[in-house]
Design a protein around this motif. Structure first.
Motif, PDB file in Angstrom:
ATOM      1  N   ALA A  98       0.830  -1.213   0.000  1.00  0.00           N
ATOM      2  CA  ALA A  98       0.000   0.000   0.000  1.00  0.00           C
ATOM      3  C   ALA A  98       0.863   1.261   0.000  1.00  0.00           C
ATOM      4  CB  ALA A  98      -0.927  -0.003   1.215  1.00  0.00           C
ATOM      5  N   LEU A  99       1.973   1.232   0.733  1.00  0.00           N
ATOM      6  CA  LEU A  99       2.859   2.397   0.777  1.00  0.00           C
ATOM      7  C   LEU A  99       3.472   2.698  -0.586  1.00  0.00           C
ATOM      8  CD1 LEU A  99       4.671   1.712   4.174  1.00  0.00           C
ATOM      9  CD2 LEU A  99       3.185   3.658   3.669  1.00  0.00           C
ATOM     10  N   ARG A 100       3.731   1.658  -1.357  1.00  0.00           N
ATOM     11  CA  ARG A 100       4.300   1.867  -2.699  1.00  0.00           C
ATOM     12  C   ARG A 100       3.301   2.540  -3.637  1.00  0.00           C
ATOM     13  NH1 ARG A 100       9.086  -0.880  -3.301  1.00  0.00           N
ATOM     14  NH2 ARG A 100       9.531  -2.441  -1.684  1.00  0.00           N
ATOM     15  N   GLY A 101       2.028   2.522  -3.251  1.00  0.00           N
ATOM     16  CA  GLY A 101       1.008   3.172  -4.072  1.00  0.00           C
ATOM     17  C   GLY A 101       0.870   4.659  -3.821  1.00  0.00           C
ATOM     18  N   ILE A 102       1.561   5.175  -2.812  1.00  0.00           N
ATOM     19  CA  ILE A 102       1.516   6.617  -2.537  1.00  0.00           C
ATOM     20  C   ILE A 102       2.359   7.344  -3.584  1.00  0.00           C
ATOM     21  CG2 ILE A 102       2.077   8.438  -0.875  1.00  0.00           C
ATOM     22  CD1 ILE A 102       1.713   6.412   1.346  1.00  0.00           C
ATOM     23  N   PRO A 103       1.800   8.330  -4.263  1.00  0.00           N
ATOM     24  CA  PRO A 103       2.567   9.048  -5.297  1.00  0.00           C
ATOM     25  C   PRO A 103       3.832   9.685  -4.725  1.00  0.00           C
ATOM     26  CG  PRO A 103       0.242   9.595  -5.427  1.00  0.00           C
ATOM     27  CD  PRO A 103       0.419   8.822  -4.154  1.00  0.00           C
ATOM     28  N   GLU A 104       4.941   9.484  -5.401  1.00  0.00           N
ATOM     29  CA  GLU A 104       6.208  10.040  -4.947  1.00  0.00           C
ATOM     30  C   GLU A 104       6.185  11.566  -4.976  1.00  0.00           C
ATOM     31  OE1 GLU A 104       9.795   9.788  -3.205  1.00  0.00           O
ATOM     32  OE2 GLU A 104       8.518   8.064  -3.736  1.00  0.00           O
ATOM     33  N   GLU A 105       5.376  12.124  -5.898  1.00  0.00           N
ATOM     34  CA  GLU A 105       5.289  13.589  -5.991  1.00  0.00           C
ATOM     35  C   GLU A 105       4.732  14.199  -4.709  1.00  0.00           C
ATOM     36  OE1 GLU A 105       3.923  11.472  -8.065  1.00  0.00           O
ATOM     37  OE2 GLU A 105       5.064  11.677  -9.935  1.00  0.00           O
ATOM     38  N   THR A 106       3.782  13.491  -4.072  1.00  0.00           N
ATOM     39  CA  THR A 106       3.198  13.979  -2.821  1.00  0.00           C
ATOM     40  C   THR A 106       4.250  14.047  -1.722  1.00  0.00           C
ATOM     41  OG1 THR A 106       1.102  12.928  -3.433  1.00  0.00           O
ATOM     42  CG2 THR A 106       1.358  13.601  -1.144  1.00  0.00           C
ATOM     43  N   LEU A 107       5.071  13.015  -1.631  1.00  0.00           N
ATOM     44  CA  LEU A 107       6.113  12.984  -0.607  1.00  0.00           C
ATOM     45  C   LEU A 107       7.188  14.041  -0.876  1.00  0.00           C
ATOM     46  CD1 LEU A 107       6.570   9.086  -0.328  1.00  0.00           C
ATOM     47  CD2 LEU A 107       5.096  10.578   1.037  1.00  0.00           C
ATOM     48  N   GLU A 108       7.554  14.218  -2.147  1.00  0.00           N
ATOM     49  CA  GLU A 108       8.553  15.236  -2.493  1.00  0.00           C
ATOM     50  C   GLU A 108       8.039  16.630  -2.188  1.00  0.00           C
ATOM     51  OE1 GLU A 108      11.636  15.006  -3.377  1.00  0.00           O
ATOM     52  OE2 GLU A 108      11.614  12.815  -3.299  1.00  0.00           O
ATOM     53  N   ALA A 109       6.759  16.874  -2.472  1.00  0.00           N
ATOM     54  CA  ALA A 109       6.180  18.192  -2.186  1.00  0.00           C
ATOM     55  C   ALA A 109       6.193  18.475  -0.689  1.00  0.00           C
ATOM     56  CB  ALA A 109       4.748  18.245  -2.723  1.00  0.00           C
ATOM     57  N   ALA A 110       5.921  17.446   0.114  1.00  0.00           N
ATOM     58  CA  ALA A 110       5.931  17.624   1.568  1.00  0.00           C
ATOM     59  C   ALA A 110       7.342  17.938   2.063  1.00  0.00           C
ATOM     60  CB  ALA A 110       5.400  16.365   2.245  1.00  0.00           C
ATOM     61  N   ARG A 111       8.341  17.287   1.495  1.00  0.00           N
ATOM     62  CA  ARG A 111       9.725  17.552   1.902  1.00  0.00           C
ATOM     63  C   ARG A 111      10.151  18.958   1.505  1.00  0.00           C
ATOM     64  NH1 ARG A 111      10.312  12.130  -0.181  1.00  0.00           N
ATOM     65  NH2 ARG A 111      10.521  10.645   1.557  1.00  0.00           N
ATOM     66  N   ILE A 112       9.722  19.394   0.331  1.00  0.00           N
ATOM     67  CA  ILE A 112      10.046  20.755  -0.105  1.00  0.00           C
ATOM     68  C   ILE A 112       9.419  21.790   0.821  1.00  0.00           C
ATOM     69  CG2 ILE A 112       9.658  22.447  -1.952  1.00  0.00           C
ATOM     70  CD1 ILE A 112       9.899  20.095  -3.930  1.00  0.00           C
ATOM     71  N   ASP A 113       8.208  21.469   1.322  1.00  0.00           N
ATOM     72  CA  ASP A 113       7.522  22.377   2.246  1.00  0.00           C
ATOM     73  C   ASP A 113       8.110  22.344   3.647  1.00  0.00           C
ATOM     74  OD1 ASP A 113       5.829  23.236   0.290  1.00  0.00           O
ATOM     75  OD2 ASP A 113       4.213  21.809   0.790  1.00  0.00           O
ATOM     76  N   GLY A 114       9.110  21.488   3.867  1.00  0.00           N
ATOM     77  CA  GLY A 114       9.796  21.468   5.161  1.00  0.00           C
ATOM     78  C   GLY A 114       9.321  20.411   6.135  1.00  0.00           C
ATOM     79  N   ALA A 115       8.485  19.482   5.689  1.00  0.00           N
ATOM     80  CA  ALA A 115       7.996  18.431   6.589  1.00  0.00           C
ATOM     81  C   ALA A 115       9.107  17.416   6.859  1.00  0.00           C
ATOM     82  CB  ALA A 115       6.784  17.738   5.978  1.00  0.00           C
ATOM     83  N   ASN A 116       9.209  17.001   8.122  1.00  0.00           N
ATOM     84  CA  ASN A 116      10.197  15.969   8.449  1.00  0.00           C
ATOM     85  C   ASN A 116       9.584  14.581   8.270  1.00  0.00           C
ATOM     86  OD1 ASN A 116       8.627  15.431  10.802  1.00  0.00           O
ATOM     87  ND2 ASN A 116       9.755  17.025  11.933  1.00  0.00           N
ATOM     88  N   ASP A 117      10.379  13.551   8.516  1.00  0.00           N
ATOM     89  CA  ASP A 117       9.916  12.183   8.267  1.00  0.00           C
ATOM     90  C   ASP A 117       8.727  11.802   9.141  1.00  0.00           C
ATOM     91  OD1 ASP A 117      11.798  11.797   6.319  1.00  0.00           O
ATOM     92  OD2 ASP A 117      13.262  10.834   7.646  1.00  0.00           O
ATOM     93  N   VAL A 118       8.737  12.260  10.395  1.00  0.00           N
ATOM     94  CA  VAL A 118       7.629  11.932  11.310  1.00  0.00           C
ATOM     95  C   VAL A 118       6.335  12.575  10.826  1.00  0.00           C
ATOM     96  CG1 VAL A 118       6.766  12.136  13.674  1.00  0.00           C
ATOM     97  CG2 VAL A 118       9.193  11.650  13.263  1.00  0.00           C
ATOM     98  N   GLN A 119       6.405  13.829  10.406  1.00  0.00           N
ATOM     99  CA  GLN A 119       5.216  14.524   9.900  1.00  0.00           C
ATOM    100  C   GLN A 119       4.702  13.877   8.616  1.00  0.00           C
ATOM    101  OE1 GLN A 119       7.041  18.427   9.723  1.00  0.00           O
ATOM    102  NE2 GLN A 119       5.873  19.143  11.504  1.00  0.00           N
TER     103      GLN A 119
END
Length: 332
Positions: A220-241
């Motif tokens: 199920a985790l592999r189905g999460i779009p990578e773009e969503t995770l990259e956007a969150a990292r760009i916005d400053g979210a850490n791994d826990v968030q």
């Protein structure tokens, strides 16, 4: 050993031959009754409509014989006495409500329902996330999934050595007691400690089911779009968030399916308790209590009543689980 292999091979050959004969025979009968290549359109449509049911007939027969009939037979026996001959009405249900062993079993089952699905699902999710970040993650996943290949009885035997206790000055061969003794504490008879021994038994099922949860949730985790995770990292979210605010919400339906699947298994848990304690020292669960009344107590009425309680507890969760899985499949 050779005799068993030959017997299994013979069974497979006979089973395949029977299926081929049934397939050929039913087609021949349909062609004879409704015409062959020169059949009319009406006969052809009837033959097409009948053929699937003919092929499904053996499966439906055995399903009815081994699943549907036992349900009604169990319901019928729950209103009769120990021998299953004299009608006693709701006496077995009233007995269950007032029996201390039944109440203890219900309490223990509730403990299992709270602890095992939650821990197995949580551990499986955490491991699935962490393993994806490691180069040796697939090796770790394989090792964690391995207990799924072990039967509950086999797992119980393994864990008996973990909890093993030797009295007197004997050397402790149980891993847990060896560690405790090495730290300067007194070894304990772990599976005889009231209340806490339930958690020691639950650890076995958590150990087994964590691999199942990990595999499903990893997919199920592999189905999460990578773009969503990259956007969150760009916005400053850490791994826990990212884990709690993005990953968990997006795979929450799958988490629920995994949790409810393990819950259904927990409601029917029997092998581990039977092999480890046989229900002694306040570890009795409903399935084990049903077995005691059916085999040792030879009371068909009371054992059927307990079986109905288990079925009633499992049925709503199973229906919800199937609907949730179908909804998730339909959204893909």
């Amino acid at each position: 050993m050779i005799a068993q292999i030959l017997s299994a091979t013979q069974t497979v050959i006979l089973g395949v031959a029977a299926c081929v004969i049934y397939f050929w025979g039913t087609n021949w009968v349909l062609d004879r009754l409704l015409g062959g290549a020169n059949a009319s359109v009406a006969h052809e449509s009837r033959r097409a409509a009948i053929r699937p049911w003919v092929f499904l007939a053996p499966a439906l027969f055995f399903l009815s014989l081994y699943l549907i009939y036992p349900v009604f037979a169990t319901l019928w026996l729950s209103f009769f006495d120990a021998a299953g001959t004299e009608f006693v009405g709701f006496s077995n249900f009233l007995w269950a409500l007032g029996d201390p062993n039944f109440q203890q079993s219900v309490f223990n089952n509730l403990l299992w329902l709270i602890v095992v699905p939650s821990c197995a699902t949580a551990f499986g999710l955490v491991i699935a996330v962490m393993a994806d970040k490691l180069w040796w993650g697939n090796i770790a996943k394989s090792l964690i999934f391995m207990p799924m290949a072990i039967s509950f009885i086999g797992a119980s035997v393994i864990w008996k050595f973990v909890y093993d206790y030797r009295s007197g000055d004997s050397e402790q061969i149980g891993i847990l007691n060896a560690v405790i003794q090495g730290l300067g504490f007194e070894p304990q008879v772990w599976i005889q400690i009231p209340f806490w021994n339930n958690f020691f038994l639950m650890a076995i099922l958590v150990w087994i089911q964590t691999g199942f949860a990990m595999v499903i949730l990893s997919a199920a985790l592999r189905g999460i779009p990578e773009e969503t995770l990259e956007a969150a990292r760009i916005d400053g979210a850490n791994d826990v968030q990212i884990f709690f605010n993005i990953m968990v919400p997006q795979i929450f339906p799958t988490i629920l399916v995994v949790w409810t699947t393990i819950t259904i298994l927990v409601l029917k848990v029997f092998d581990i308790v039977l092999a480890m304690t046989n229900g002694q020292w306040d570890t009795q669960v409903l399935a084990n209590l049903m077995f005691d009344w059916m085999v040792r107590g030879v009371d068909f009425g009371r054992s059927s009543t307990i079986a109905l309680v288990i079925m009633i507890a499992v049925l709503p969760i199973m229906i919800w689980n199937i609907r949730q899985a179908n909804q998730e499949e339909g959204t893909r």
